[in-house]
Design a protein around this motif. Structure first.
Motif, PDB file in Angstrom:
ATOM      1  N   UNK A  87     -10.680   6.507  -4.470  1.00 13.46           N
ATOM      2  CA  UNK A  87      -9.277   6.347  -4.792  1.00 13.46           C
ATOM      3  C   UNK A  87      -8.771   7.441  -5.710  1.00 13.46           C
ATOM      4  N   UNK A  88      -7.465   7.430  -5.904  1.00 15.00           N
ATOM      5  CA  UNK A  88      -6.848   8.368  -6.839  1.00 15.00           C
ATOM      6  C   UNK A  88      -5.593   7.723  -7.415  1.00 15.00           C
ATOM      7  N   UNK A  89      -5.084   8.327  -8.484  1.00 20.61           N
ATOM      8  CA  UNK A  89      -3.887   7.821  -9.136  1.00 20.61           C
ATOM      9  C   UNK A  89      -2.645   8.430  -8.497  1.00 20.61           C
ATOM     10  N   UNK A  90      -1.663   7.584  -8.276  1.00 18.63           N
ATOM     11  CA  UNK A  90      -0.387   7.991  -7.699  1.00 18.63           C
ATOM     12  C   UNK A  90       0.719   7.638  -8.682  1.00 18.63           C
ATOM     13  N   UNK A  91       1.663   8.547  -8.866  1.00 20.04           N
ATOM     14  CA  UNK A  91       2.861   8.269  -9.647  1.00 20.04           C
ATOM     15  C   UNK A  91       3.966   7.946  -8.649  1.00 20.04           C
ATOM     16  N   UNK A  92       4.743   6.935  -8.958  1.00 13.21           N
ATOM     17  CA  UNK A  92       5.915   6.659  -8.136  1.00 13.21           C
ATOM     18  C   UNK A  92       7.111   7.284  -8.832  1.00 13.21           C
ATOM     19  N   UNK A  93       7.797   8.152  -8.124  1.00 17.66           N
ATOM     20  CA  UNK A  93       8.983   8.830  -8.650  1.00 17.66           C
ATOM     21  C   UNK A  93      10.213   8.115  -8.097  1.00 17.66           C
ATOM     22  N   UNK A  94      10.852   7.252  -8.902  1.00 16.36           N
ATOM     23  CA  UNK A  94      11.996   6.501  -8.403  1.00 16.36           C
ATOM     24  C   UNK A  94      13.239   7.364  -8.179  1.00 16.36           C
ATOM     25  N   UNK A  95      13.337   8.494  -8.857  1.00 16.10           N
ATOM     26  CA  UNK A  95      14.499   9.370  -8.688  1.00 16.10           C
ATOM     27  C   UNK A  95      14.487  10.000  -7.300  1.00 16.10           C
TER      28      UNK A  95
END
Length: 171
Positions: A87-95
């Motif tokens: 697995x890996x880390x994902x950032x969610x970019x709401x903009x």
């Protein structure tokens, strides 16, 4: 019991539990908000944006106050079970309504139960992109489609991943 301590803030969201501890600060109000949630269908239906195929611990969202605009900080995330090997880390970019691989800013401890997250107000890891003394951070640990993940959430097998029953964060 962690929730009874003055320097740890905990949240319980169904089977997901998370605590956040602010270290090396004399300002207990540095943590503005903390949430654990399942990503909604719109977030998971995005195409061509690197959306994770499966998410292990839910979407972790928090806001932190730093001493000065533009400051960097490190957050330590304590997990109740080991994060999946592939697995890996994902950032969610709401903009921009997209998922971004954030693995370059996070390292794991040897047992994969501890992760060290680097953030900068207005820069890497700050979803609002503004140097305003507040870091907004929605992120999730997941598997990509290439890793062979078959479902949107990963369940605990008691060995290499976690049900998300307890997860702790400190800065």
């Amino acid at each position: 019991m962690d929730g009874d301590q003055d320097d740890i803030k905990c949240i319980d969201a169904g089977k997901l539990r998370l605590g956040l501890r602010i270290r090396d600060t004399d300002k207990p109000d540095s943590l503005i908000s903390l949430e654990i949630e399942e990503p909604d269908d719109e977030m998971l239906a995005l195409e061509g944006t690197g959306v994770p195929a499966a998410i292990q611990f839910g979407l972790l969202s928090f806001k932190l106050r730093v001493d000065a605009p533009g400051d960097e900080t490190m957050v330590t995330i304590y997990l109740s079970g080991a994060a999946a090997d592939h697995g890996k880390w994902y950032k969610y970019d709401p903009v921009n309504a997209e998922w971004v691989d954030y693995s370059a800013y996070i390292t794991f401890g040897a047992d994969r139960k501890v992760a060290y997250l680097n953030l900068r107000d207005g820069g890497f890891g700050d979803a609002d992109g503004i140097e305003n003394g507040i870091i907004v951070d929605p992120l999730a640990f997941g598997l990509s489609a290439e890793s062979g993940a078959g479902s949107r959430t990963l369940e605990s097998d008691g060995h290499n991943n976690s049900s998300g029953k307890a997860c702790f964060i400190s800065t």
